[in-house]
Design a protein around this motif. Sequence first.
Motif, PDB file in Angstrom:
ATOM      1  N   ARG A 177       0.833  -1.215   0.000  1.00  0.00           N
ATOM      2  CA  ARG A 177       0.000   0.000   0.000  1.00  0.00           C
ATOM      3  C   ARG A 177       0.864   1.260   0.000  1.00  0.00           C
ATOM      4  O   ARG A 177       0.510   2.263  -0.606  1.00  0.00           O
ATOM      5  N   ARG A 178       2.009   1.206   0.663  1.00  0.00           N
ATOM      6  CA  ARG A 178       2.919   2.355   0.631  1.00  0.00           C
ATOM      7  C   ARG A 178       3.505   2.521  -0.767  1.00  0.00           C
ATOM      8  O   ARG A 178       3.660   3.632  -1.269  1.00  0.00           O
ATOM      9  N   VAL A 179       3.817   1.376  -1.392  1.00  0.00           N
ATOM     10  CA  VAL A 179       4.381   1.428  -2.755  1.00  0.00           C
ATOM     11  C   VAL A 179       3.373   2.089  -3.709  1.00  0.00           C
ATOM     12  O   VAL A 179       3.737   2.924  -4.543  1.00  0.00           O
ATOM     13  N   ILE A 180       2.089   1.724  -3.555  1.00  0.00           N
ATOM     14  CA  ILE A 180       1.051   2.343  -4.399  1.00  0.00           C
ATOM     15  C   ILE A 180       1.008   3.853  -4.146  1.00  0.00           C
ATOM     16  O   ILE A 180       0.903   4.652  -5.075  1.00  0.00           O
TER      17      ILE A 180
ATOM     18  N   PRO B 145      -0.401  10.373   4.368  1.00  0.00           N
ATOM     19  CA  PRO B 145       0.800   9.634   4.782  1.00  0.00           C
ATOM     20  C   PRO B 145       0.486   8.361   5.569  1.00  0.00           C
ATOM     21  O   PRO B 145       1.305   7.885   6.321  1.00  0.00           O
ATOM     22  N   LEU B 146      -0.734   7.845   5.405  1.00  0.00           N
ATOM     23  CA  LEU B 146      -1.158   6.670   6.175  1.00  0.00           C
ATOM     24  C   LEU B 146      -1.339   5.477   5.252  1.00  0.00           C
ATOM     25  O   LEU B 146      -1.426   5.632   4.033  1.00  0.00           O
ATOM     26  N   GLU B 147      -1.425   4.304   5.864  1.00  0.00           N
ATOM     27  CA  GLU B 147      -1.744   3.114   5.088  1.00  0.00           C
ATOM     28  C   GLU B 147      -3.233   3.177   4.762  1.00  0.00           C
ATOM     29  O   GLU B 147      -4.066   3.182   5.669  1.00  0.00           O
ATOM     30  N   VAL B 148      -3.561   3.234   3.485  1.00  0.00           N
ATOM     31  CA  VAL B 148      -4.975   3.367   3.110  1.00  0.00           C
ATOM     32  C   VAL B 148      -5.369   2.334   2.061  1.00  0.00           C
ATOM     33  O   VAL B 148      -4.560   1.871   1.279  1.00  0.00           O
ATOM     34  N   VAL B 149      -6.665   2.019   2.098  1.00  0.00           N
ATOM     35  CA  VAL B 149      -7.288   1.211   1.053  1.00  0.00           C
ATOM     36  C   VAL B 149      -8.445   2.034   0.519  1.00  0.00           C
ATOM     37  O   VAL B 149      -9.168   2.666   1.288  1.00  0.00           O
ATOM     38  N   GLN B 150      -8.602   2.048  -0.798  1.00  0.00           N
ATOM     39  CA  GLN B 150      -9.675   2.848  -1.377  1.00  0.00           C
ATOM     40  C   GLN B 150     -10.876   1.977  -1.746  1.00  0.00           C
ATOM     41  O   GLN B 150     -10.714   0.834  -2.187  1.00  0.00           O
ATOM     42  N   VAL B 151     -12.043   2.544  -1.550  1.00  0.00           N
ATOM     43  CA  VAL B 151     -13.270   1.912  -2.036  1.00  0.00           C
ATOM     44  C   VAL B 151     -13.528   2.534  -3.397  1.00  0.00           C
ATOM     45  O   VAL B 151     -13.692   3.752  -3.496  1.00  0.00           O
TER      46      VAL B 151
ATOM     47  N   PHE C 265      -8.588   6.165  10.084  1.00  0.00           N
ATOM     48  CA  PHE C 265      -9.690   7.076   9.793  1.00  0.00           C
ATOM     49  C   PHE C 265     -10.499   6.545   8.617  1.00  0.00           C
ATOM     50  O   PHE C 265     -10.010   5.717   7.854  1.00  0.00           O
ATOM     51  N   ILE C 266     -11.703   7.071   8.506  1.00  0.00           N
ATOM     52  CA  ILE C 266     -12.477   6.855   7.278  1.00  0.00           C
ATOM     53  C   ILE C 266     -12.521   8.208   6.571  1.00  0.00           C
ATOM     54  O   ILE C 266     -13.104   9.155   7.094  1.00  0.00           O
ATOM     55  N   PHE C 267     -11.841   8.293   5.432  1.00  0.00           N
ATOM     56  CA  PHE C 267     -11.840   9.533   4.664  1.00  0.00           C
ATOM     57  C   PHE C 267     -12.991   9.473   3.659  1.00  0.00           C
ATOM     58  O   PHE C 267     -13.126   8.483   2.934  1.00  0.00           O
ATOM     59  N   VAL C 268     -13.806  10.521   3.630  1.00  0.00           N
ATOM     60  CA  VAL C 268     -14.862  10.580   2.614  1.00  0.00           C
ATOM     61  C   VAL C 268     -14.625  11.827   1.758  1.00  0.00           C
ATOM     62  O   VAL C 268     -14.348  12.900   2.265  1.00  0.00           O
ATOM     63  N   CYS C 269     -14.745  11.615   0.460  1.00  0.00           N
ATOM     64  CA  CYS C 269     -14.244  12.608  -0.473  1.00  0.00           C
ATOM     65  C   CYS C 269     -15.244  12.845  -1.601  1.00  0.00           C
ATOM     66  O   CYS C 269     -15.863  11.886  -2.070  1.00  0.00           O
ATOM     67  N   ASN C 270     -15.378  14.091  -2.035  1.00  0.00           N
ATOM     68  CA  ASN C 270     -16.186  14.330  -3.239  1.00  0.00           C
ATOM     69  C   ASN C 270     -15.384  13.882  -4.464  1.00  0.00           C
ATOM     70  O   ASN C 270     -14.164  13.696  -4.382  1.00  0.00           O
ATOM     71  N   HIS C 271     -16.072  13.693  -5.575  1.00  0.00           N
ATOM     72  CA  HIS C 271     -15.417  13.011  -6.701  1.00  0.00           C
ATOM     73  C   HIS C 271     -15.762  13.696  -8.022  1.00  0.00           C
ATOM     74  O   HIS C 271     -16.907  13.652  -8.460  1.00  0.00           O
ATOM     75  N   ARG C 272     -14.744  14.308  -8.640  1.00  0.00           N
ATOM     76  CA  ARG C 272     -14.987  15.006  -9.904  1.00  0.00           C
ATOM     77  C   ARG C 272     -14.186  14.448 -11.061  1.00  0.00           C
ATOM     78  O   ARG C 272     -14.515  14.697 -12.216  1.00  0.00           O
ATOM     79  N   SER C 273     -13.089  13.751 -10.733  1.00  0.00           N
ATOM     80  CA  SER C 273     -12.187  13.348 -11.821  1.00  0.00           C
ATOM     81  C   SER C 273     -11.567  11.996 -11.518  1.00  0.00           C
ATOM     82  O   SER C 273     -11.417  11.600 -10.357  1.00  0.00           O
TER      83      SER C 273
ATOM     84  N   ARG D  45      -9.698  -2.540  11.850  1.00  0.00           N
ATOM     85  CA  ARG D  45      -9.134  -3.182  13.059  1.00  0.00           C
ATOM     86  C   ARG D  45      -7.622  -3.361  12.919  1.00  0.00           C
ATOM     87  O   ARG D  45      -6.879  -3.289  13.882  1.00  0.00           O
ATOM     88  N   ASP D  46      -7.166  -3.573  11.673  1.00  0.00           N
ATOM     89  CA  ASP D  46      -5.726  -3.730  11.417  1.00  0.00           C
ATOM     90  C   ASP D  46      -5.000  -2.381  11.394  1.00  0.00           C
ATOM     91  O   ASP D  46      -3.797  -2.321  11.119  1.00  0.00           O
ATOM     92  N   GLY D  47      -5.751  -1.302  11.564  1.00  0.00           N
ATOM     93  CA  GLY D  47      -5.131   0.021  11.573  1.00  0.00           C
ATOM     94  C   GLY D  47      -5.040   0.664  10.204  1.00  0.00           C
ATOM     95  O   GLY D  47      -4.370   1.683  10.028  1.00  0.00           O
ATOM     96  N   VAL D  48      -5.724   0.075   9.206  1.00  0.00           N
ATOM     97  CA  VAL D  48      -5.683   0.617   7.840  1.00  0.00           C
ATOM     98  C   VAL D  48      -6.834   1.607   7.675  1.00  0.00           C
ATOM     99  O   VAL D  48      -7.981   1.281   7.997  1.00  0.00           O
ATOM    100  N   SER D  49      -6.525   2.797   7.183  1.00  0.00           N
ATOM    101  CA  SER D  49      -7.583   3.777   6.928  1.00  0.00           C
ATOM    102  C   SER D  49      -8.282   3.463   5.610  1.00  0.00           C
ATOM    103  O   SER D  49      -7.710   2.839   4.721  1.00  0.00           O
ATOM    104  N   ILE D  50      -9.529   3.910   5.518  1.00  0.00           N
ATOM    105  CA  ILE D  50     -10.324   3.665   4.307  1.00  0.00           C
ATOM    106  C   ILE D  50     -10.596   5.012   3.636  1.00  0.00           C
ATOM    107  O   ILE D  50     -10.943   5.979   4.314  1.00  0.00           O
ATOM    108  N   VAL D  51     -10.438   5.037   2.322  1.00  0.00           N
ATOM    109  CA  VAL D  51     -10.821   6.223   1.553  1.00  0.00           C
ATOM    110  C   VAL D  51     -12.028   5.844   0.707  1.00  0.00           C
ATOM    111  O   VAL D  51     -11.986   4.854  -0.029  1.00  0.00           O
TER     112      VAL D  51
END
Lengths: 85, 250
Positions: B49-52, B105-111, B86-94, B151-157
């Motif tokens: 995830r850091r590499v991505i 700067p966190l370990e994140v997985v995107q939906v 954290f759970i990041f929620v974002c508007n989406h234009r592009s 639970r594993d400490g991974v944030s979600i976007v």
Amino acid sequence: MAEQDIVNLVNGVFMESFEIPGEKLVPEAKIFTDLGLDSLDIVDLVVALQKKFGVTMRDDERVRAIRTLEDIYNFIQILKQENRK
Amino acid sequence: MRFLKIAYLNLAFYAAFFAFSLAAIPALTLFMVLCALVFPRRYVMKRLRRVISWWGWVVIHLYVLSFSLVQIKHEGIVKRDAKGPFIFVCNHRSVSDAFYMALLPLEVVQVVNVWPFRIPILGIVAKLAGYISLWETPFEEFAAKTSQLLRDGVSIVAFPEGTRSRDQLVGQFHSAIFRVALETKIPIVPLCITGSENIPPIGSLLLRPGCIRIRQLTPIAWEEYGHMNPYTLKNHMRQIIIDETAVMEK
């Protein structure tokens, strides 16, 4: 049950369960685009309507055709009539 | 003349993008394979995830470099030592919005939507990294996967509109990620993006000059939103993003 009673009770469900202000609850309001419900909210809506009207609609295929608030009023009316028979 | 300049800048960007990707992806793949041979799975996933994120960071900075007219301004982005997840929620234009998440700067997985999984190589990498396609995942499975990640400490976007906005207005939100938030009691962080709508516009790969602004708002703790139901919570968050993007575009 009178038509207006159904309208009032359905609107009441939207106001209680989703906190949607009454002025937005017009018959032509589209459930997804105007009121902003999604498929998961629809499940909550169905549960609340079943409880309010004592009908079963969860597995009813006709639910899929519902688009507007007016469709819900009409559908509840039909279910009530079917229950009476 | 202006069109020629834009065409030239696009050529420069895409040439650099493909050259970098051709060199970086095999090297990073080899690095990940070696990691997988030596380290436990959890560590490998974290590295992947850091590499991505590194790759995304370089890509967005490539078009800052090749596009003298493109600026990226970000404000309030969490610090590396922030106490997540954290759970990041974002508007989406592009389509480019997903890349800006590399600034976190966190370990994140995107939906994400379905189509990113169909991009050659990148789709495979996204799948390996545990990215989740909301439309292809039943809610119970979605909730189980995201809850485990948190639970594993991974944030979600998440981009709760589900698809890009065609008119710069913030579309209706889907409640799935907010149901997970209510269940897991994780802080929700609104992220507002403006200016990305033409970089590139929907239906085109042509990047246009502009200024992209990314503003992270203060995390909203469960104590502040836990009394809401999923519907009111999603609309509350949507309104926060609508209000803030309006301020940003004044």
